[in-house]
Design a protein around this motif. Structure first.
Motif, mmCIF file in Angstrom:
data_model
loop_
_atom_site.group_PDB
_atom_site.id
_atom_site.type_symbol
_atom_site.label_atom_id
_atom_site.label_comp_id
_atom_site.label_asym_id
_atom_site.label_seq_id
_atom_site.Cartn_x
_atom_site.Cartn_y
_atom_site.Cartn_z
ATOM 1 N N VAL A 42 0.852 -1.176 0.000
ATOM 2 C CA VAL A 42 0.000 0.000 0.000
ATOM 3 C C VAL A 42 0.892 1.231 0.000
ATOM 4 O O VAL A 42 1.788 1.361 0.818
ATOM 5 C CB VAL A 42 -0.916 0.007 1.246
ATOM 6 N N ILE A 43 0.636 2.129 -0.953
ATOM 7 C CA ILE A 43 1.383 3.381 -1.027
ATOM 8 C C ILE A 43 0.418 4.484 -0.646
ATOM 9 O O ILE A 43 -0.630 4.633 -1.253
ATOM 10 C CB ILE A 43 1.916 3.627 -2.456
ATOM 11 N N GLU A 44 0.763 5.228 0.362
ATOM 12 C CA GLU A 44 -0.095 6.307 0.804
ATOM 13 C C GLU A 44 0.215 7.546 -0.024
ATOM 14 O O GLU A 44 1.364 7.949 -0.117
ATOM 15 C CB GLU A 44 0.145 6.582 2.275
ATOM 16 N N THR A 45 -0.817 8.106 -0.625
ATOM 17 C CA THR A 45 -0.592 9.303 -1.405
ATOM 18 C C THR A 45 -0.886 10.554 -0.580
ATOM 19 O O THR A 45 -0.081 11.465 -0.554
ATOM 20 C CB THR A 45 -1.451 9.288 -2.678
ATOM 21 N N HIS A 46 -2.013 10.600 0.079
ATOM 22 C CA HIS A 46 -2.364 11.744 0.907
ATOM 23 C C HIS A 46 -2.890 11.228 2.241
ATOM 24 O O HIS A 46 -3.685 10.308 2.267
ATOM 25 C CB HIS A 46 -3.457 12.592 0.250
ATOM 26 N N ARG A 47 -2.436 11.841 3.302
ATOM 27 C CA ARG A 47 -2.915 11.502 4.634
ATOM 28 C C ARG A 47 -3.221 12.782 5.371
ATOM 29 O O ARG A 47 -2.599 13.813 5.155
ATOM 30 C CB ARG A 47 -1.850 10.727 5.403
ATOM 31 N N GLU A 48 -4.171 12.673 6.279
ATOM 32 C CA GLU A 48 -4.505 13.835 7.089
ATOM 33 C C GLU A 48 -3.492 13.960 8.224
ATOM 34 O O GLU A 48 -3.172 12.985 8.892
ATOM 35 C CB GLU A 48 -5.919 13.700 7.644
ATOM 36 N N GLN A 49 -2.983 15.155 8.387
ATOM 37 C CA GLN A 49 -1.954 15.445 9.382
ATOM 38 C C GLN A 49 -2.457 16.549 10.310
ATOM 39 O O GLN A 49 -3.178 17.447 9.883
ATOM 40 C CB GLN A 49 -0.677 15.946 8.700
ATOM 41 N N LEU A 50 -2.033 16.477 11.562
ATOM 42 C CA LEU A 50 -2.301 17.534 12.532
ATOM 43 C C LEU A 50 -1.100 18.471 12.534
ATOM 44 O O LEU A 50 0.032 18.023 12.699
ATOM 45 C CB LEU A 50 -2.500 16.947 13.928
ATOM 46 N N VAL A 51 -1.349 19.759 12.342
ATOM 47 C CA VAL A 51 -0.280 20.754 12.351
ATOM 48 C C VAL A 51 -0.494 21.674 13.553
ATOM 49 O O VAL A 51 -1.600 22.166 13.766
ATOM 50 C CB VAL A 51 -0.266 21.589 11.051
ATOM 51 N N VAL A 52 0.569 21.869 14.319
ATOM 52 C CA VAL A 52 0.534 22.770 15.473
ATOM 53 C C VAL A 52 1.379 23.988 15.123
ATOM 54 O O VAL A 52 2.543 23.857 14.741
ATOM 55 C CB VAL A 52 1.085 22.077 16.747
ATOM 56 N N ARG A 89 4.551 17.340 3.222
ATOM 57 C CA ARG A 89 4.666 17.338 4.679
ATOM 58 C C ARG A 89 6.017 17.911 5.118
ATOM 59 O O ARG A 89 6.087 18.723 6.039
ATOM 60 C CB ARG A 89 4.506 15.918 5.205
ATOM 61 N N GLU A 90 7.074 17.494 4.477
ATOM 62 C CA GLU A 90 8.397 18.001 4.842
ATOM 63 C C GLU A 90 8.510 19.492 4.542
ATOM 64 O O GLU A 90 9.165 20.223 5.278
ATOM 65 C CB GLU A 90 9.488 17.206 4.141
ATOM 66 N N GLY A 91 7.876 19.951 3.481
ATOM 67 C CA GLY A 91 7.869 21.377 3.177
ATOM 68 C C GLY A 91 7.110 22.169 4.230
ATOM 69 O O GLY A 91 7.532 23.265 4.630
ATOM 70 N N ILE A 92 5.999 21.623 4.699
ATOM 71 C CA ILE A 92 5.213 22.288 5.745
ATOM 72 C C ILE A 92 6.034 22.382 7.028
ATOM 73 O O ILE A 92 6.014 23.398 7.711
ATOM 74 C CB ILE A 92 3.885 21.536 5.985
ATOM 75 N N ARG A 93 6.761 21.332 7.337
ATOM 76 C CA ARG A 93 7.574 21.301 8.566
ATOM 77 C C ARG A 93 8.584 22.465 8.590
ATOM 78 O O ARG A 93 8.916 22.983 9.647
ATOM 79 C CB ARG A 93 8.305 19.972 8.648
ATOM 80 N N ARG A 94 9.047 22.891 7.413
ATOM 81 C CA ARG A 94 10.060 23.960 7.337
ATOM 82 C C ARG A 94 9.459 25.369 7.314
ATOM 83 O O ARG A 94 10.199 26.353 7.311
ATOM 84 C CB ARG A 94 10.922 23.738 6.101
ATOM 85 N N ILE A 95 8.155 25.495 7.288
ATOM 86 C CA ILE A 95 7.522 26.820 7.266
ATOM 87 C C ILE A 95 7.695 27.478 8.639
ATOM 88 O O ILE A 95 7.418 26.858 9.668
ATOM 89 C CB ILE A 95 6.021 26.700 6.910
ATOM 90 N N PRO A 96 8.159 28.737 8.669
ATOM 91 C CA PRO A 96 8.291 29.430 9.951
ATOM 92 C C PRO A 96 6.925 29.503 10.653
ATOM 93 O O PRO A 96 5.923 29.844 10.040
ATOM 94 C CB PRO A 96 8.767 30.833 9.561
ATOM 95 N N GLY A 97 6.932 29.165 11.927
ATOM 96 C CA GLY A 97 5.694 29.178 12.701
ATOM 97 C C GLY A 97 5.086 27.798 12.892
ATOM 98 O O GLY A 97 4.186 27.629 13.702
ATOM 99 N N VAL A 98 5.549 26.796 12.143
ATOM 100 C CA VAL A 98 5.067 25.433 12.326
ATOM 101 C C VAL A 98 5.903 24.795 13.431
ATOM 102 O O VAL A 98 7.112 24.640 13.297
ATOM 103 C CB VAL A 98 5.158 24.609 11.025
ATOM 104 N N LEU A 99 5.238 24.455 14.533
ATOM 105 C CA LEU A 99 5.947 23.832 15.651
ATOM 106 C C LEU A 99 6.132 22.339 15.409
ATOM 107 O O LEU A 99 7.194 21.789 15.666
ATOM 108 C CB LEU A 99 5.191 24.045 16.962
ATOM 109 N N GLU A 100 5.073 21.681 14.916
ATOM 110 C CA GLU A 100 5.142 20.237 14.693
ATOM 111 C C GLU A 100 4.024 19.809 13.769
ATOM 112 O O GLU A 100 3.016 20.495 13.627
ATOM 113 C CB GLU A 100 5.034 19.497 16.030
ATOM 114 N N ILE A 101 4.233 18.652 13.124
ATOM 115 C CA ILE A 101 3.211 18.037 12.282
ATOM 116 C C ILE A 101 3.157 16.560 12.668
ATOM 117 O O ILE A 101 4.195 15.916 12.813
ATOM 118 C CB ILE A 101 3.491 18.269 10.778
ATOM 119 N N TYR A 102 1.942 16.051 12.890
ATOM 120 C CA TYR A 102 1.755 14.701 13.409
ATOM 121 C C TYR A 102 0.919 13.840 12.467
ATOM 122 O O TYR A 102 -0.063 14.312 11.887
ATOM 123 C CB TYR A 102 1.025 14.742 14.763
#
Length: 153
Positions: A42-52, A89-102
């Protein structure tokens, strides 16, 4: 003329079936027939993530996230759910103001969530938990259960 009409109808159905086969829900994984050991993978293409987000940078970070991912839910000022693939997801992690993504709900940690924020996270986590429903799979009039009311009575 009749042959042309039949050909057009057949072509219409081929295109319709192809379009239906290609469309799928973004939250469902795609099955890939090529796997190691002959097993289905199974290859996951899109998953829902929690962003803080950091409260003081939340608006700017939200605008940048909305430019690259689909925001499905938002609890201002600092929690949001997004549909992403691993690269985004990795791009979001590098955005200033993003503390964490789960991927999954964080176990109690240094997030310092308010009661409302904790309820938001708990509800998100509960959506993926297995459901146990009394009488699941039973007939409506199974012993111990009441059948539904008949409409109009």
């Amino acid at each position: 003329m009749r042959t042309t009409s039949v050909g057009c109808v057949v072509l219409f159905f081929v295109v319709l079936v192809s379009a239906m086969a290609c469309s799928r829900d973004a939250t469902n994984p795609r099955r890939d027939s090529t796997s190691k050991g002959g097993e289905a993978s199974v290859i996951e293409t899109h998953r829902e993530q929690l962003v803080v987000l950091a409260p003081e940078q939340a608006d700017e970070a939200l605008a940048e996230i909305e430019a690259v991912a689909s925001v499905t839910q938002l609890l201002r000022p600092r929690l949001l759910l997004v549909l992403t693939d691993p690269e985004v997801r990795e791009g979001i992690r590098r955005i200033p103001g993003v503390l964490e993504i789960y991927d999954t709900a964080p176990e109690g940690g240094p997030l310092g969530l308010s009661p409302e924020e904790q309820l938001f996270v708990d509800a998100w986590a509960a959506r993926s938990a297995p459901k146990t429903r009394p009488g699941e799979g039973s007939n409506w009039d199974a012993p111990g259960f009441e059948p539904p009311d008949i409409p109009g009575r």
